[in-house]
Design an enzyme around this catalytic site. Structure first.
Site, PDB file in Angstrom:
ATOM      1  N   ASP A  38     -17.670 -18.289 -74.495  1.00 43.38           N
ATOM      2  CA  ASP A  38     -18.982 -17.670 -74.809  1.00 43.38           C
ATOM      3  C   ASP A  38     -20.015 -17.971 -73.728  1.00 43.38           C
ATOM      4  O   ASP A  38     -20.809 -17.125 -73.341  1.00 43.38           O
ATOM      5  CB  ASP A  38     -19.501 -18.174 -76.168  1.00 43.38           C
ATOM      6  CG  ASP A  38     -18.654 -17.617 -77.329  1.00 43.38           C
ATOM      7  OD1 ASP A  38     -18.766 -18.107 -78.447  1.00 43.38           O
ATOM      8  OD2 ASP A  38     -17.838 -16.694 -77.045  1.00 43.38           O
ATOM      9  N   SER A  83     -35.513  14.695 -56.386  1.00 42.63           N
ATOM     10  CA  SER A  83     -36.152  13.580 -55.681  1.00 42.63           C
ATOM     11  C   SER A  83     -37.297  14.164 -54.849  1.00 42.63           C
ATOM     12  O   SER A  83     -37.595  15.364 -54.957  1.00 42.63           O
ATOM     13  CB  SER A  83     -35.115  12.898 -54.784  1.00 42.63           C
ATOM     14  OG  SER A  83     -34.507  13.889 -53.974  1.00 42.63           O
ATOM     15  N   LYS A 115     -47.216   6.443 -57.760  1.00 42.49           N
ATOM     16  CA  LYS A 115     -45.741   6.500 -57.825  1.00 42.49           C
ATOM     17  C   LYS A 115     -45.258   5.187 -58.463  1.00 42.49           C
ATOM     18  O   LYS A 115     -45.251   4.137 -57.845  1.00 42.49           O
ATOM     19  CB  LYS A 115     -45.147   6.674 -56.435  1.00 42.49           C
ATOM     20  CG  LYS A 115     -43.647   6.961 -56.448  1.00 42.49           C
ATOM     21  CD  LYS A 115     -43.132   7.379 -55.069  1.00 42.49           C
ATOM     22  CE  LYS A 115     -41.648   7.690 -55.119  1.00 42.49           C
ATOM     23  NZ  LYS A 115     -40.827   6.521 -55.501  1.00 42.49           N
ATOM     24  N   ARG A 136     -32.091   9.449 -65.238  1.00 47.18           N
ATOM     25  CA  ARG A 136     -31.961  10.506 -64.219  1.00 47.18           C
ATOM     26  C   ARG A 136     -30.518  10.623 -63.769  1.00 47.18           C
ATOM     27  O   ARG A 136     -30.022  11.718 -63.514  1.00 47.18           O
ATOM     28  CB  ARG A 136     -32.858  10.156 -63.036  1.00 47.18           C
ATOM     29  CG  ARG A 136     -32.753  11.105 -61.858  1.00 47.18           C
ATOM     30  CD  ARG A 136     -33.641  10.675 -60.678  1.00 47.18           C
ATOM     31  NE  ARG A 136     -33.578  11.641 -59.595  1.00 47.18           N
ATOM     32  CZ  ARG A 136     -32.573  11.716 -58.717  1.00 47.18           C
ATOM     33  NH1 ARG A 136     -31.557  10.879 -58.817  1.00 47.18           N
ATOM     34  NH2 ARG A 136     -32.576  12.625 -57.758  1.00 47.18           N
TER      35      ARG A 136
HETATM   36  N1  LIG Z   1     -46.482  11.027 -61.063  1.00 47.99           N
HETATM   37  C1  LIG Z   1     -45.309  11.374 -60.567  1.00 47.99           C
HETATM   38  O1  LIG Z   1     -45.006  12.529 -60.328  1.00 47.99           O
HETATM   39  C2  LIG Z   1     -44.310  10.301 -60.295  1.00 47.99           C
HETATM   40  C3  LIG Z   1     -44.645   8.976 -60.529  1.00 47.99           C
HETATM   41  N2  LIG Z   1     -43.761   7.975 -60.301  1.00 47.99           N
HETATM   42  C4  LIG Z   1     -42.530   8.223 -59.825  1.00 47.99           C
HETATM   43  N3  LIG Z   1     -41.697   7.191 -59.594  1.00 47.99           N
HETATM   44  C5  LIG Z   1     -42.133   9.567 -59.570  1.00 47.99           C
HETATM   45  C6  LIG Z   1     -40.874  10.032 -59.089  1.00 47.99           C
HETATM   46  C7  LIG Z   1     -40.848  11.382 -58.978  1.00 47.99           C
HETATM   47 BR1  LIG Z   1     -39.344  12.399 -58.392  1.00 47.99          BR
HETATM   48  S1  LIG Z   1     -42.297  12.118 -59.443  1.00 47.99           S
HETATM   49  C8  LIG Z   1     -43.026  10.587 -59.807  1.00 47.99           C
END
Ligand SMILES: NC(=O)c1cnc(N)c2cc(Br)sc12
Length: 318
Positions: A38, A83, A115, A136
């Site tokens: 374990d 992407s 992002k 994804r």
């Molecule tokens: N606001 C957005 O469009 C956004 C924000 N954060 C991310 N990691 C991503 C990736 C893609 Br593909 S779009 C997007």
């Protein structure tokens, strides 16, 4: 422990556990006390969670009762989860605008969004009810993580309107949850996660969704995959509609009238990054108007009407 050390330890543990399991299941001659088995199994689970890229489908942790568990069933996305092309400086952003201006005559409006450094997810609603969640994956085929996403508080089980639609966004672990989780793992002798993105990915790959509920994951939704019942003409209207439906969107977004204004936004959040409650690795810049997006179109793997400005890698903390 770095990735190579983790890989070595994982291989060692798998070898030991497979030998013990074989002895136990096949020759009924257990070669180790249960608590030793374990302990090793628990260490392997912790390492695979901390290093999700090292998980293999034949690992003993993916087997239930001696058989390789199916793990997560596969989901074929209705439309590919694309992407983004990358930009690394102002010149790249100006080239991005130059390419667009060859296709669009009227002035272009941009939507700038943070992002988020997490895991892209797809969330489907039917008549307002959450019915399916998926990773994804490779963009075309993801994994069904519906049970796990049901445990993420910011994903409502029911929308404020009985709409049928697919929404896409990022599932992430806030910085504070990441620190607390690693402290707990350190105390219990488990491998710590390298960063909040791995922690979110490791948590969402858990076959036991109860574990997901303990991890304080959150989401920012940022796109409607198929407009379905939504009647919106721009990214700005789309995000506002998601807010009204009860979904979580990131409110640091800004409509910009020029690349210079985009650049100001980028510089601001490059400075603001350490003060955010979550990790970001750049800025996503999109043409705001949906008709313009359609006119600009897509390359084979990414929209022409959007680009990801990537922040320079942070200097290692001394
Ligand atoms: N606001 C957005 O469009 C956004 C924000 N954060 C991310 N990691 C991503 C990736 C893609 Br593909 S779009 C997007």
């Amino acid at each position: 422990m770095d990735q190579e050390q983790a890989q070595n330890r994982i291989s060692e543990l798998r070898q030991q556990l497979n030998e013990m399991a074989q002895a136990y299941y096949e020759s009924d001659q257990p070669i180790a006390e249960d608590h030793i088995y374990d302990g090793l199994y628990h260490e392997l689970v912790g390492l695979e969670e901390a290093y999700p890229d090292l998980v293999t489908s034949d690992s003993i942790t993916q087997k239930v009762g001696g058989q390789v568990a199916a793990g997560f069933t596969k989901i074929i996305h209705d439309s590919p989860m694309l992407s983004l092309g990358n930009a690394f400086n102002l010149e790249d952003l100006q080239s991005f605008e130059g390419r667009i201006k060859k296709l669009i005559d009227e002035p272009i409006e941009y939507m700038c969004e943070l992002k988020i450094d997490g895991l892209a997810v797809s969330v489907k609603y039917e008549n307002g009810q959450f019915v399916q969640g998926a990773t994804r994956g490779d963009g075309k085929v993801g994994e069904d993580i519906t049970a796990n996403l049901k445990m993420v508080e910011s994903i409502p089980a029911k929308l404020n309107e009985p709409l049928t639609m697919e929404v896409r966004g990022e599932c992430y672990m806030p910085k504070s949850s990441f620190v607390r989780l690693n402290e707990e793992r350190e105390e219990s002798g488990q491998a710590v996660f390298a960063n909040p993105r791995n922690a979110a990915a490791g948590s969402l790959r858990q076959l036991d969704s109860a574990v997901v509920g303990e991890r304080q994951l959150s989401t920012f939704m940022y796109a409607v995959a198929n407009q379905g019942d939504l009647d919106v003409a721009s990214q700005e209207q789309g995000l506002n509609a998601l807010d009204e439906l009860g979904l979580a969107t990131n409110h640091e977004r800004k409509v910009c009238q020029s690349i210079d204004e985009v650049w100001e936004y980028v510089q601001h959040f490059q400075d603001e990054r350490p003060n955010l409650a979550y990790e970001i690795d750049g800025i996503v810049i999109k043409v705001n108007n949906f008709e313009d997006q359609e006119a600009i179109g897509y390359t084979v793997k990414a929209p022409r009407w959007a680009i990801a400005y990537k922040f320079p890698a942070e200097e290692a903390e001394t």
